[in-house]
Scaffold this motif. Structure first.
Motif, PDB file in Angstrom:
ATOM      1  N   TYR A   1       1.581  -3.483   8.773  1.00 28.12           N
ATOM      2  CA  TYR A   1       1.982  -3.717   7.389  1.00 28.12           C
ATOM      3  C   TYR A   1       3.415  -3.279   7.069  1.00 28.12           C
ATOM      4  CZ  TYR A   1      -3.109  -3.897   7.148  1.00 28.12           C
ATOM      5  OH  TYR A   1      -4.424  -4.204   7.371  1.00 28.12           O
ATOM      6  N   LEU A   2       3.955  -2.323   7.838  1.00 28.53           N
ATOM      7  CA  LEU A   2       5.267  -1.764   7.562  1.00 28.53           C
ATOM      8  C   LEU A   2       6.174  -1.962   8.770  1.00 28.53           C
ATOM      9  CD1 LEU A   2       3.927   1.592   6.109  1.00 28.53           C
ATOM     10  CD2 LEU A   2       5.141  -0.134   4.767  1.00 28.53           C
ATOM     11  N   PRO A   3       7.401  -2.418   8.589  1.00 28.14           N
ATOM     12  CA  PRO A   3       8.322  -2.604   9.724  1.00 28.14           C
ATOM     13  C   PRO A   3       8.503  -1.302  10.497  1.00 28.14           C
ATOM     14  CG  PRO A   3       9.221  -3.600   7.730  1.00 28.14           C
ATOM     15  CD  PRO A   3       8.015  -2.805   7.305  1.00 28.14           C
ATOM     16  N   GLY A   4       8.095  -1.327  11.760  1.00 31.76           N
ATOM     17  CA  GLY A   4       8.193  -0.129  12.572  1.00 31.76           C
ATOM     18  C   GLY A   4       7.262   0.981  12.147  1.00 31.76           C
ATOM     19  N   GLY A   5       6.369   0.687  11.214  1.00 30.38           N
ATOM     20  CA  GLY A   5       5.421   1.682  10.724  1.00 30.38           C
ATOM     21  C   GLY A   5       6.022   2.657   9.733  1.00 30.38           C
ATOM     22  N   ALA A   6       7.299   2.434   9.365  1.00 27.94           N
ATOM     23  CA  ALA A   6       7.981   3.363   8.468  1.00 27.94           C
ATOM     24  C   ALA A   6       7.807   2.917   7.023  1.00 27.94           C
ATOM     25  CB  ALA A   6       9.466   3.442   8.819  1.00 27.94           C
ATOM     26  N   GLY A   7       7.497   3.850   6.149  1.00 25.54           N
ATOM     27  CA  GLY A   7       7.292   3.533   4.743  1.00 25.54           C
ATOM     28  C   GLY A   7       6.047   4.221   4.221  1.00 25.54           C
ATOM     29  N   ARG A   8       5.530   3.736   3.098  1.00 29.64           N
ATOM     30  CA  ARG A   8       4.368   4.336   2.458  1.00 29.64           C
ATOM     31  C   ARG A   8       3.232   3.321   2.419  1.00 29.64           C
ATOM     32  NH1 ARG A   8       5.989   8.949  -0.266  1.00 29.64           N
ATOM     33  NH2 ARG A   8       7.902   9.661   0.718  1.00 29.64           N
TER      34      ARG A   8
ATOM     35  N   VAL B   1      -0.661   2.544   1.013  1.00 33.18           N
ATOM     36  CA  VAL B   1      -1.771   2.837   0.111  1.00 33.18           C
ATOM     37  C   VAL B   1      -2.903   1.871   0.455  1.00 33.18           C
ATOM     38  CG1 VAL B   1      -2.561   2.833  -2.291  1.00 33.18           C
ATOM     39  CG2 VAL B   1      -0.264   3.669  -1.727  1.00 33.18           C
ATOM     40  N   VAL B   2      -4.119   2.387   0.633  1.00 33.10           N
ATOM     41  CA  VAL B   2      -5.242   1.551   1.074  1.00 33.10           C
ATOM     42  C   VAL B   2      -6.377   1.599   0.058  1.00 33.10           C
ATOM     43  CG1 VAL B   2      -7.051   1.279   2.828  1.00 33.10           C
ATOM     44  CG2 VAL B   2      -4.689   1.741   3.530  1.00 33.10           C
ATOM     45  N   PHE B   3      -6.876   0.407  -0.292  1.00 33.23           N
ATOM     46  CA  PHE B   3      -8.078   0.222  -1.115  1.00 33.23           C
ATOM     47  C   PHE B   3      -9.114  -0.493  -0.271  1.00 33.23           C
ATOM     48  CE2 PHE B   3     -10.578  -2.976  -3.302  1.00 33.23           C
ATOM     49  CZ  PHE B   3     -11.179  -2.282  -4.340  1.00 33.23           C
ATOM     50  N   ALA B   4     -10.390  -0.121  -0.398  1.00 36.02           N
ATOM     51  CA  ALA B   4     -11.481  -0.834   0.270  1.00 36.02           C
ATOM     52  C   ALA B   4     -12.631  -1.005  -0.714  1.00 36.02           C
ATOM     53  CB  ALA B   4     -11.953  -0.090   1.519  1.00 36.02           C
ATOM     54  N   GLY B   5     -13.144  -2.207  -0.820  1.00 37.27           N
ATOM     55  CA  GLY B   5     -14.256  -2.478  -1.721  1.00 37.27           C
ATOM     56  C   GLY B   5     -14.263  -3.928  -2.135  1.00 37.27           C
ATOM     57  N   ARG B   6     -15.248  -4.280  -2.938  1.00 34.94           N
ATOM     58  CA  ARG B   6     -15.277  -5.650  -3.453  1.00 34.94           C
ATOM     59  C   ARG B   6     -14.120  -5.866  -4.413  1.00 34.94           C
ATOM     60  NH1 ARG B   6     -20.435  -6.123  -6.202  1.00 34.94           N
ATOM     61  NH2 ARG B   6     -20.769  -3.978  -5.557  1.00 34.94           N
ATOM     62  N   LEU B   7     -13.533  -7.045  -4.356  1.00 32.58           N
ATOM     63  CA  LEU B   7     -12.427  -7.380  -5.249  1.00 32.58           C
ATOM     64  C   LEU B   7     -13.017  -7.881  -6.561  1.00 32.58           C
ATOM     65  CD1 LEU B   7      -9.957  -9.164  -2.793  1.00 32.58           C
ATOM     66  CD2 LEU B   7     -10.277  -6.712  -3.244  1.00 32.58           C
ATOM     67  N   SER B   8     -13.469  -6.933  -7.376  1.00 36.54           N
ATOM     68  CA  SER B   8     -14.092  -7.274  -8.650  1.00 36.54           C
ATOM     69  C   SER B   8     -13.550  -6.343  -9.717  1.00 36.54           C
ATOM     70  CB  SER B   8     -15.620  -7.167  -8.553  1.00 36.54           C
ATOM     71  OG  SER B   8     -16.000  -5.875  -8.139  1.00 36.54           O
ATOM     72  N   PRO B   9     -13.589  -6.761 -10.993  1.00 37.32           N
ATOM     73  CA  PRO B   9     -12.971  -5.958 -12.053  1.00 37.32           C
ATOM     74  C   PRO B   9     -13.460  -4.515 -12.114  1.00 37.32           C
ATOM     75  CG  PRO B   9     -13.489  -8.156 -12.877  1.00 37.32           C
ATOM     76  CD  PRO B   9     -14.091  -8.060 -11.493  1.00 37.32           C
ATOM     77  N   HIS B  10     -14.788  -4.290 -11.940  1.00 36.20           N
ATOM     78  CA  HIS B  10     -15.267  -2.920 -12.108  1.00 36.20           C
ATOM     79  C   HIS B  10     -14.840  -1.996 -10.977  1.00 36.20           C
ATOM     80  CE1 HIS B  10     -18.671  -4.251  -9.531  1.00 36.20           C
ATOM     81  NE2 HIS B  10     -18.761  -2.976  -9.227  1.00 36.20           N
ATOM     82  N   LYS B  11     -14.341  -2.549  -9.864  1.00 34.28           N
ATOM     83  CA  LYS B  11     -13.801  -1.721  -8.793  1.00 34.28           C
ATOM     84  C   LYS B  11     -12.353  -1.326  -9.062  1.00 34.28           C
ATOM     85  CE  LYS B  11     -17.364  -1.607  -5.957  1.00 34.28           C
ATOM     86  NZ  LYS B  11     -18.032  -0.338  -5.594  1.00 34.28           N
TER      87      LYS B  11
ATOM     88  N   ARG C   1       3.572  -0.454   0.688  1.00 38.33           N
ATOM     89  CA  ARG C   1       2.615  -1.539   0.871  1.00 38.33           C
ATOM     90  C   ARG C   1       1.248  -1.061   0.378  1.00 38.33           C
ATOM     91  NH1 ARG C   1       6.755  -3.327   1.502  1.00 38.33           N
ATOM     92  NH2 ARG C   1       7.584  -4.741   3.084  1.00 38.33           N
ATOM     93  N   VAL C   2       0.625  -1.887  -0.450  1.00 38.57           N
ATOM     94  CA  VAL C   2      -0.723  -1.628  -0.942  1.00 38.57           C
ATOM     95  C   VAL C   2      -1.654  -2.622  -0.269  1.00 38.57           C
ATOM     96  CG1 VAL C   2      -2.223  -1.517  -2.952  1.00 38.57           C
ATOM     97  CG2 VAL C   2       0.171  -0.811  -3.153  1.00 38.57           C
ATOM     98  N   VAL C   3      -2.576  -2.137   0.543  1.00 34.95           N
ATOM     99  CA  VAL C   3      -3.466  -2.999   1.324  1.00 34.95           C
ATOM    100  C   VAL C   3      -4.829  -3.050   0.657  1.00 34.95           C
ATOM    101  CG1 VAL C   3      -4.592  -3.338   3.563  1.00 34.95           C
ATOM    102  CG2 VAL C   3      -2.228  -2.521   3.459  1.00 34.95           C
TER     103      VAL C   3
ATOM    104  N   GLN D   1       4.557  -6.607  -1.898  1.00 36.29           N
ATOM    105  CA  GLN D   1       4.053  -5.243  -1.794  1.00 36.29           C
ATOM    106  C   GLN D   1       2.559  -5.172  -1.552  1.00 36.29           C
ATOM    107  OE1 GLN D   1       5.760  -3.798  -5.629  1.00 36.29           O
ATOM    108  NE2 GLN D   1       6.108  -1.914  -4.473  1.00 36.29           N
ATOM    109  N   VAL D   2       1.801  -6.088  -2.130  1.00 40.13           N
ATOM    110  CA  VAL D   2       0.338  -6.050  -2.046  1.00 40.13           C
ATOM    111  C   VAL D   2      -0.134  -7.020  -0.976  1.00 40.13           C
ATOM    112  CG1 VAL D   2      -1.827  -6.368  -3.292  1.00 40.13           C
ATOM    113  CG2 VAL D   2       0.159  -5.411  -4.477  1.00 40.13           C
ATOM    114  N   VAL D   3      -0.838  -6.502   0.011  1.00 43.47           N
ATOM    115  CA  VAL D   3      -1.340  -7.295   1.138  1.00 43.47           C
ATOM    116  C   VAL D   3      -2.851  -7.410   1.013  1.00 43.47           C
ATOM    117  CG1 VAL D   3      -1.505  -7.494   3.636  1.00 43.47           C
ATOM    118  CG2 VAL D   3       0.529  -6.472   2.604  1.00 43.47           C
ATOM    119  N   ALA D   4      -3.337  -8.637   0.829  1.00 40.99           N
ATOM    120  CA  ALA D   4      -4.780  -8.864   0.689  1.00 40.99           C
ATOM    121  C   ALA D   4      -5.232  -9.854   1.756  1.00 40.99           C
ATOM    122  CB  ALA D   4      -5.098  -9.396  -0.709  1.00 40.99           C
TER     123      ALA D   4
END
Length: 443
Positions: free
Chosen positions: A262-269, A271-281, A300-302, A324-327
């Motif tokens: 997700y990051l060039p050379g692995g450098a950067g910040r 952030v990871v989310f895991a779950g159903r892509l639904s409003p209440h999550k 990058r927000v994954v 920024q957001v990778v889905a």
């Protein structure tokens, strides 16, 4: 029967059981049954699988698992997740694409997808329940035996056993998101599910929930407080434990491998989310929070998961955060999810409704800084995670910024989170507390 500290036999009705694990209920069943198999208490479990499979019975230790073919249920041999891709790039879904079209099977027991499909699933579940109840009732009344049913999908069997067999019944409620979560649809099917839950709650000798927050929610709904018991989940998954115990060099290599996707050379910040892509999550809140952090070019927000894919993709485009957001719009196997948690600078689960929230507990167990939403019951994460008090993007962005910019704060949070989880949760403890709850009503 006075003096029992454990039931003498348990009949468990749980539609999603191993190897048919496609959602949170299946993961719960997988881990709890493993913890119960060495307790010495005979446990007979009835689970539903796709019709293409013949009935099967497996026995491991004191647990006997009966798999019953049921219309509308997936089969263990059917792939439940998309194959792993070498590229980490996002895939944009088309309008209306959900479930299998996104490479993920819908949550077992979810009635809300498609008219005819929903009817087939609901009809299949009723048939499954009637067959299970008949088998339990035919076995005859046994002293010290208890029937345990999980969520509304097992309530028909519980009601039949309680009314026809006068057997003690324990009702496990893992979620009520179909009618409680923000944005839940008001449909005829959901109204029927709610009525079925209420009927089972009235007839159950005991009701087991995973958190104090869910207990309070059900009390407010009018359920009997004196019959509600809180039994938290455990956290130990074999792969999670393996990753947590990796030597430093191997841990760093794994983190670098994931980050470089997700990051060039692995450098950067990261952030990871895991779950159903639904409003209440809270995923929509997270995307809007990412827009507030747009100035961070190395961020990058994954998003790991699937669900409301087309709307999520549209929101990413409208907020201008596609860079920024990778889905990927798919779920990953638990080992991959745990590896992502390990690689993250921050793990975020901004749910506005969450009965327990096992993913946050797992990320905390791996020693990662965690931010959660207001849907989390405070006692679940304790002082080991930042718990946002509102569902606002501004508050979430501020919490993420502090974790990303203040290494001392993030390290302290990670340490407290791991200590909280390891001191409070274990599947062995969950199994013992569950059996103790059953013993309360065994007679």
């Amino acid at each position: 029967m006075p003096g029992l500290t454990r039931p003498r036999r348990c009949y468990v009705v749980c539609t999603e059981v191993p190897p048919n694990v496609v959602g949170g209920l299946g993961r719960y069943a997988e881990r709890l049954l493993a913890a119960l198999r060495d307790t010495g208490v005979p446990v007979e479990v009835f689970g539903a699988v796709g019709r293409r499979l013949p009935p099967r019975t497996h026995r491991t230790g004191s647990v006997t698992l009966h798999l019953l073919p049921t219309p509308g249920q997936p089969s263990p041999e059917t792939p439940q997740k998309a194959p792993r891709r070498d590229s980490a790039g996002p895939r944009v879904p088309v309008d209306g694409e959900v479930g299998d079209a996104a490479g993920v099977s819908p949550r077992a027991g979810d009635p809300g997808r498609g008219g005819i499909g929903a009817l087939v699933r609901v009809g299949g579940l009723i048939w499954f329940n009637v067959r299970v109840a008949a088998r339990i009732l035919r076995s005859g009344r046994r002293a010290g035996a208890v029937v345990a049913v999980h969520d509304w999908m097992g309530a028909v069997a519980g009601i039949l056993c309680r009314v026809l067999g006068r057997t003690p019944v324990v009702f496990h409620v893992h979620t009520c998101e179909h009618n409680t979560a923000p944005g839940a649809r008001r449909t005829f099917v959901n109204a029927g599910i709610t009525a079925l839950e209420n009927a089972q709650a009235r007839l159950a000798d005991l009701i087991v929930v995973p958190s104090a927050g869910m207990r309070d929610e059900l009390v407010a709904r009018g359920w009997p407080k004196d019959r509600l018991r809180v039994v938290p989940h455990g956290y130990e998954d074999p792969e999670l434990i393996r990753l947590a115990e990796l030597p430093g060099a191997r841990r760093d290599r794994l983190r670098a491998e994931v980050r470089e996707r997700y990051l060039p050379g692995g450098a950067g910040r990261l952030v990871v989310f895991a779950g159903r892509l639904s409003p209440h999550k809270g995923v929509h809140t997270l995307i809007r929070a990412a827009a507030l952090l747009r100035g961070r070019d190395d961020l990058r927000v994954v998003l790991i998961g699937s669900g409301d894919d087309a709307r999520v993709a549209g929101l990413i485009e409208r907020e201008g955060v596609a860079g920024q957001v990778v889905a990927g719009y798919r779920f990953l196997d638990p080992p991959e999810v745990f590896a992502h948690f390990l690689a993250a600078d921050v793990c975020v689960f901004p749910s506005v409704y969450e009965p327990f929230g096992l993913v946050a507990v797992e990320a905390m167990a791996l020693g990662r800084p965690v931010v959660v939403g207001p849907g989390y019951s405070p006692e679940v994460v304790g002082e080991g995670a930042v718990r946002c008090r509102t569902g606002s993007p501004e508050e979430l962005a501020a919490a993420l910024s502090r974790c990303l910019d203040d290494p001392e704060h993030a390290a302290g949070l990670a340490r407290r989170g791991a200590e909280h989880v390891r001191a409070r949760y274990s599947w062995a403890r969950t199994a013992e507390a569950t059996l103790a709850a059953y013993a309360e009503v065994a007679r």
